[in-house]
Design a protein around this motif. Structure first.
Motif, mmCIF file in Angstrom:
data_model
loop_
_atom_site.group_PDB
_atom_site.id
_atom_site.type_symbol
_atom_site.label_atom_id
_atom_site.label_comp_id
_atom_site.label_asym_id
_atom_site.label_seq_id
_atom_site.Cartn_x
_atom_site.Cartn_y
_atom_site.Cartn_z
ATOM 1 N N THR A 58 0.857 -1.186 0.000
ATOM 2 C CA THR A 58 0.000 0.000 0.000
ATOM 3 C C THR A 58 0.892 1.235 0.000
ATOM 4 O O THR A 58 2.040 1.197 0.442
ATOM 5 N N LEU A 59 0.356 2.321 -0.506
ATOM 6 C CA LEU A 59 1.052 3.605 -0.502
ATOM 7 C C LEU A 59 0.074 4.627 0.049
ATOM 8 O O LEU A 59 -0.867 5.029 -0.633
ATOM 9 N N ARG A 60 0.253 4.988 1.304
ATOM 10 C CA ARG A 60 -0.644 5.925 1.977
ATOM 11 C C ARG A 60 0.147 7.151 2.399
ATOM 12 O O ARG A 60 1.198 7.028 3.037
ATOM 13 N N ASP A 61 -0.358 8.298 2.034
ATOM 14 C CA ASP A 61 0.280 9.562 2.418
ATOM 15 C C ASP A 61 1.761 9.585 2.050
ATOM 16 O O ASP A 61 2.597 10.059 2.820
ATOM 17 N N GLY A 62 2.086 9.010 0.887
ATOM 18 C CA GLY A 62 3.455 9.010 0.403
ATOM 19 C C GLY A 62 4.370 7.998 1.067
ATOM 20 O O GLY A 62 5.559 7.978 0.810
ATOM 21 N N SER A 63 3.805 7.126 1.911
ATOM 22 C CA SER A 63 4.608 6.149 2.631
ATOM 23 C C SER A 63 4.295 4.736 2.129
ATOM 24 O O SER A 63 3.140 4.296 2.168
#
Length: 128
Positions: A58-63
Motif C-alpha cells: 500500500t502507498l498511503r500519504d506518500g509512505s
C-alpha cells in the motif's frame, strides 16, 4: 467479451488433503484448461500459491507499506484466475459451471472493463 473467472475457496491446512485428492484435482484442472483451450476461449489461467506467499503493498500519504500475507483476513482466499474471451455472460457462466473449483469453492465472474495488451489499452468488450 472478456471475463475474469476468479476462484475463491478456503485453503486447506498443511497435510489436510491426501496426495490422491491433490492428483485428482490437478487432473480435473488439466482437463478443464485443455477444454477451454480447445474451444478457443482461454486467454490465460493462473493458479495462485497459498496466501502465506502473499505480499501486500500500500502507498498511503506518500509512505510505502509492505507486509507479508494478504491485505484482508478472510475465510476464503483468491486461489486462481481464468481469463476468458466468450460471447456473453451466459457463455462465461457455462464455462464456470464446468470448473472443478466450483465443487468446493465459489467462482466470481467479472466482466473486464479495459485490457492492456501489446502496449495499449483497449475496451474489454472487444473480442479477440
Amino acid at each position: 467479451m472478456r471475463f475474469a473467472v476468479l476462484m475463491h475457496y478456503q485453503e486447506p491446512a498443511e497435510g489436510e488433503l491426501s496426495e490422491e485428492a491433490i492428483a485428482g484435482a490437478q487432473q480435473a484442472f488439466d482437463a478443464y484448461g485443455k477444454a477451454l483451450h480447445r474451444a478457443g476461449v482461454l486467454i490465460s489461467a493462473d493458479v495462485l500459491q497459498p496466501t502465506v506467499a502473499t505480499t501486500s503493498v500500500t502507498l498511503r500519504d506518500g509512505s510505502l507499506r509492505v507486509q507479508d500475507g494478504p491485505f484482508a483476513e478472510t475465510k476464503e482466499a483468491l486461489a486462481g484466475v481464468f481469463m476468458l474471451d466468450v460471447p456473453d455472460l451466459d457463455a462465461a457462466i457455462g464455462w464456470a459451471e464446468k470448473c472443478p473449483g466450483a465443487q468446493w469453492g465459489m467462482l466470481e465472474i467479472r466482466p473486464v472493463g479495459t485490457t492492456f495488451v501489446g502496449g495499449s489499452w483497449t475496451d474489454g468488450c472487444v473480442r479477440g
